[in-house]
Design a protein around this motif. Structure first.
Motif, PDB file in Angstrom:
ATOM      1  N   ASN A  52     -11.823 -30.905   9.461  1.00  9.28           N
ATOM      2  CA  ASN A  52     -11.375 -31.414   8.171  1.00  9.28           C
ATOM      3  C   ASN A  52     -12.125 -32.684   7.795  1.00  9.28           C
ATOM      4  O   ASN A  52     -12.284 -32.999   6.607  1.00  9.28           O
ATOM      5  CB  ASN A  52      -9.872 -31.706   8.209  1.00  9.28           C
ATOM      6  CG  ASN A  52      -9.026 -30.466   7.969  1.00  9.28           C
ATOM      7  OD1 ASN A  52      -9.085 -29.867   6.911  1.00  9.28           O
ATOM      8  ND2 ASN A  52      -8.253 -30.081   8.971  1.00  9.28           N
ATOM      9  N   GLU A  57     -14.932 -32.282   2.413  1.00 12.07           N
ATOM     10  CA  GLU A  57     -15.567 -32.288   1.096  1.00 12.07           C
ATOM     11  C   GLU A  57     -16.314 -33.610   0.906  1.00 12.07           C
ATOM     12  O   GLU A  57     -15.705 -34.658   0.756  1.00 12.07           O
ATOM     13  CB  GLU A  57     -14.512 -32.126   0.000  1.00 12.07           C
ATOM     14  CG  GLU A  57     -13.912 -30.739  -0.067  1.00 12.07           C
ATOM     15  CD  GLU A  57     -14.895 -29.723  -0.634  1.00 12.07           C
ATOM     16  OE1 GLU A  57     -15.255 -29.830  -1.816  1.00 12.07           O
ATOM     17  OE2 GLU A  57     -15.310 -28.835   0.125  1.00 12.07           O
ATOM     18  N   ARG A 136     -20.066 -23.197   5.091  1.00 14.27           N
ATOM     19  CA  ARG A 136     -18.857 -23.740   5.704  1.00 14.27           C
ATOM     20  C   ARG A 136     -17.952 -22.616   6.206  1.00 14.27           C
ATOM     21  O   ARG A 136     -17.318 -22.740   7.264  1.00 14.27           O
ATOM     22  CB  ARG A 136     -18.087 -24.609   4.706  1.00 14.27           C
ATOM     23  CG  ARG A 136     -16.864 -25.302   5.299  1.00 14.27           C
ATOM     24  CD  ARG A 136     -16.178 -26.207   4.287  1.00 14.27           C
ATOM     25  NE  ARG A 136     -15.137 -27.013   4.899  1.00 14.27           N
ATOM     26  CZ  ARG A 136     -13.886 -26.613   5.045  1.00 14.27           C
ATOM     27  NH1 ARG A 136     -13.527 -25.412   4.603  1.00 14.27           N
ATOM     28  NH2 ARG A 136     -12.993 -27.390   5.606  1.00 14.27           N
ATOM     29  N   ASN A 356      -8.235 -26.599   5.222  1.00 13.77           N
ATOM     30  CA  ASN A 356      -8.765 -26.916   3.890  1.00 13.77           C
ATOM     31  C   ASN A 356      -8.023 -28.075   3.235  1.00 13.77           C
ATOM     32  O   ASN A 356      -7.991 -28.186   2.011  1.00 13.77           O
ATOM     33  CB  ASN A 356      -8.709 -25.677   2.990  1.00 13.77           C
ATOM     34  CG  ASN A 356      -9.690 -24.603   3.423  1.00 13.77           C
ATOM     35  OD1 ASN A 356     -10.890 -24.720   3.222  1.00 13.77           O
ATOM     36  ND2 ASN A 356      -9.177 -23.549   4.043  1.00 13.77           N
ATOM     37  N   LYS A 359      -9.827 -30.208   0.705  1.00 19.41           N
ATOM     38  CA  LYS A 359     -10.092 -29.696  -0.643  1.00 19.41           C
ATOM     39  C   LYS A 359      -9.019 -30.088  -1.649  1.00 19.41           C
ATOM     40  O   LYS A 359      -9.233 -29.986  -2.848  1.00 19.41           O
ATOM     41  CB  LYS A 359     -10.209 -28.167  -0.610  1.00 19.41           C
ATOM     42  CG  LYS A 359     -11.482 -27.677   0.045  1.00 19.41           C
ATOM     43  CD  LYS A 359     -11.652 -26.190  -0.202  1.00 19.41           C
ATOM     44  CE  LYS A 359     -13.032 -25.742   0.232  1.00 19.41           C
ATOM     45  NZ  LYS A 359     -13.294 -24.353  -0.152  1.00 19.41           N
ATOM     46  N   GLY A 477     -10.632 -19.111   1.836  1.00 17.92           N
ATOM     47  CA  GLY A 477     -10.531 -20.532   1.527  1.00 17.92           C
ATOM     48  C   GLY A 477     -11.689 -21.067   0.709  1.00 17.92           C
ATOM     49  O   GLY A 477     -11.590 -22.129   0.090  1.00 17.92           O
ATOM     50  N   GLU A 478     -12.816 -20.322   0.679  1.00 13.82           N
ATOM     51  CA  GLU A 478     -13.991 -20.764  -0.080  1.00 13.82           C
ATOM     52  C   GLU A 478     -14.128 -20.048  -1.424  1.00 13.82           C
ATOM     53  O   GLU A 478     -15.096 -20.289  -2.150  1.00 13.82           O
ATOM     54  CB  GLU A 478     -15.261 -20.519   0.749  1.00 13.82           C
ATOM     55  CG  GLU A 478     -15.336 -21.303   2.043  1.00 13.82           C
ATOM     56  CD  GLU A 478     -15.404 -22.813   1.805  1.00 13.82           C
ATOM     57  OE1 GLU A 478     -16.047 -23.226   0.816  1.00 13.82           O
ATOM     58  OE2 GLU A 478     -14.797 -23.558   2.589  1.00 13.82           O
ATOM     59  N   SER A 481     -14.713 -22.045  -4.524  1.00 17.74           N
ATOM     60  CA  SER A 481     -16.049 -22.623  -4.666  1.00 17.74           C
ATOM     61  C   SER A 481     -17.051 -21.601  -5.196  1.00 17.74           C
ATOM     62  O   SER A 481     -18.041 -21.969  -5.827  1.00 17.74           O
ATOM     63  CB  SER A 481     -16.543 -23.156  -3.310  1.00 17.74           C
ATOM     64  OG  SER A 481     -15.660 -24.129  -2.800  1.00 17.74           O
ATOM     65  N   LYS A 489      -8.408 -24.536  -7.534  1.00 20.41           N
ATOM     66  CA  LYS A 489      -8.246 -24.641  -6.087  1.00 20.41           C
ATOM     67  C   LYS A 489      -7.023 -23.895  -5.574  1.00 20.41           C
ATOM     68  O   LYS A 489      -6.847 -23.745  -4.359  1.00 20.41           O
ATOM     69  CB  LYS A 489      -8.154 -26.116  -5.687  1.00 20.41           C
ATOM     70  CG  LYS A 489      -9.431 -26.898  -5.960  1.00 20.41           C
ATOM     71  CD  LYS A 489      -9.303 -28.346  -5.542  1.00 20.41           C
ATOM     72  CE  LYS A 489     -10.598 -29.112  -5.823  1.00 20.41           C
ATOM     73  NZ  LYS A 489     -10.509 -30.530  -5.410  1.00 20.41           N
TER      74      LYS A 489
END
Length: 550
Positions: A52, A57, A136, A356, A359, A477-478, A481, A489
């Protein structure tokens, strides 16, 4: 009396446990061992959730010609404002991944990173941004593959070579992933080393738990489970403290590696091998010596011989025999499918949220602290009333409510302003709270729903399903993005919630209650799961008391 006793004794093997109780089932020695072994799960938390911060990020922008010239004027280049957001000027109209030079848009080849939160991360060292941002997910997958392989082989290695040697092997894996990895100049090799991190972290949760439970009497095993899990939660706070002071990922890795290396001293001089494992391997002299040491430390003056102790080796079913036995019952097949789906949903949600945290909007250290506190409170909450209200009630309600809270993030993402982003974080933390509770009962309810000959295999398959869920969470989780949607998000959270909600509802409608039932021995017992045997156990206890009085 004999008839009922024989029936109940088919459900338990108390020969070794009786000796443990005789030498002090929860004496001074056991308490010391529990404290020392509870240190190990802390390393699990440190190495698992460190990403993390090491892979958090990291705000960035394209490097401009003025950066190369060393011009720091705020009016002539792109810079970061107080919120770490990129601010553009009249000369360069740039973004995180492209920049306008001489009227044409050009992709960045180098970047400048904001250092208000992190000084250096894996992202900034290897430029894992823009086209490489999805790397990632590969990095996380490497960790989860380590968890999967570790889950498969830890039991076998522990049963073959012993608990203590495997702890030493785990230290080697964790030291490689913490002390050595910062020196590696290749991102691909760093990612491979994350596999060893995952493997070692599994060892440092499972083996201390097994070793501790084999040292204490049966009445204290639930407490041991709580101590191991609580120390894991406590490790999150230690990680938060280290990450706050070590903003460079390399320094953070070394700070984590120091106590791991120091644990070698504890392992060599203060932790003994499991007497139960030694007996199962026929090493009775060593086992007796350790048991005598435990008795002496606990103040018990007892002389033991190898004839005093018997221990049965339980042979688990092969995968072929497991499938053959399972096919005899559609009910057990359905239970296995539903439980495997629930394990998948649990790991998907738990790791999807935990990995995450960086994020979420707001301060990462505050968010991680909230996430850790939520898990710790859930750990204590698990001690309340499962025997009164039932395992199924706790498990299924936690799955359903946890799924609903995650799914409800769809509403603030669609209708709330950015100033209400805290609402999304609150719902996500609610999802983690109930998922943690469900995880606590997942092992218990799975073990109680399958007969002895299928129990270990069923737990193994469900655990593997959970690991597949954690691997899947790396990519889900991505998604926010990769895809630009109106959910922002909250997109991964909505998916986590939907899967958990479906799994929880299926469990609520299809699984039976297991509270106050003995572990089923046969497939027939697993199908019925009635309370008759519980009554017989109580009857035996009454007869035991009457016999002693007589």
């Amino acid at each position: 009396y004999t008839e009922i006793s024989n029936k109940v004794n088919t459900f338990r093997n108390m020969e070794y446990d009786a000796i443990v109780n005789k030498i002090g089932g929860f004496g001074k020695y056991q308490k010391m061992i529990i404290v020392l072994l509870s240190i190990a799960p802390i390393f699990n938390a440190l190495t698992t959730f460190a990403m993390n911060f090491t892979f958090g990020e990291h705000k960035h922008r394209c490097q401009t010609p003025h950066d190369l010239e060393g011009n720091e004027s705020l009016h002539t280049h792109i810079y970061f404002d107080n919120t770490s957001e990129v601010v553009s000027d009249h000369e360069y109209n740039g973004t995180e991944c492209s920049i306008m030079i001489n009227g044409s848009e050009t992709k960045c080849s180098s970047w400048v990173y904001d250092q208000s939160v992190f000084v250096e991360t894996i992202i900034s060292k290897f430029d894992v941004v823009c086209d490489k941002k999805f790397y990632r997910a590969h990095f996380l997958m490497s960790h989860y593959l380590g968890l999967l392989v570790g889950s498969i082989f830890t039991g076998f290695l522990s049963d073959t070579f012993g608990r203590k040697p495997l702890l030493g092997f785990g230290i080697a894996l964790l030291l490689i992933s913490t002390a050595v990895r910062p020196l590696i100049p290749s991102f691909d090799v760093v990612t491979i080393f994350e596999f060893f991190n995952g493997f070692g972290s599994v060892i440092y949760y499972i083996v201390p738990y097994v070793l501790a439970t084999e040292m204490v009497g049966p009445d204290h095993r639930v407490f041991v489970s709580f101590c191991v899990y609580f120390s894991f939660c406590f490790g999150n706070y230690i990680l938060l403290l280290l990450a706050f002071f070590f903003r460079n990922w390399e320094h953070l890795m070394w700070a984590i590696g120091v106590p791991i290396g120091g644990y070698i001293i504890v392992l060599l001089f203060f932790i003994s091998e499991s007497p139960r494992w030694l007996l199962s391997q026929g090493k009775k002299k060593k086992a007796i010596a350790i048991l005598q040491k435990i008795a002496k430390t606990n103040g018990e003056n007892i002389n033991l011989s190898s004839e005093d102790i018997t221990i049965h080796k339980e042979k688990n079913a092969s995968i072929f025999n497991f499938m053959k036995a399972l096919m005899k019952s559609k009910m057990l097949c359905m239970r296995l499918f539903i439980l495997a789906l629930n394990w998948f949903a649990l790991s998907l949600t738990y790791y999807g949220i935990s990995m995450n945290v960086a994020k979420f909007d707001g301060n990462i250290y505050v968010n991680f602290g909230i996430s850790s506190t939520v898990e710790t409170v859930a750990c204590f909450f698990c001690l309340l009333g499962p025997d009164r209200f039932g395992r199924k009630v706790f498990f299924c309600s936690s799955m359903v409510i946890g799924g609903l809270t995650c799914f409800c993030t769809i509403f603030p993402s669609l209708y709330a302003s950015e100033s209400l982003s805290w609402l999304t974080i609150t719902l996500a933390m609610g999802g983690k709270f109930f998922t943690t509770i469900a995880f606590f009962f997942a092992y218990l309810i799975t073990a109680e729903l399958f007969p002895t000959v299928l129990r270990a295999s069923a737990l193994g398959l469900c655990s593997m399903s959970g690991r597949i869920g954690s691997i899947t969470s790396a990519y889900i989780g991505e998604l926010d993005s990769v895809f630009s949607t109106q959910f922002g998000k909250a997109l991964p959270l909505i998916i986590f919630g939907a899967v958990g909600l479906v799994a929880g509802l299926l469990a609520a409608f299809a699984l039976p209650e297991t509270v106050k039932t003995l572990l089923p021995e046969s497939i027939k017992d697993a199908k019925t799961l009635n309370n008759n045997l519980t009554h017989e156990v109580e009857q035996v206890q009454e007869l035991d008391s009457l016999k002693e009085t007589t």
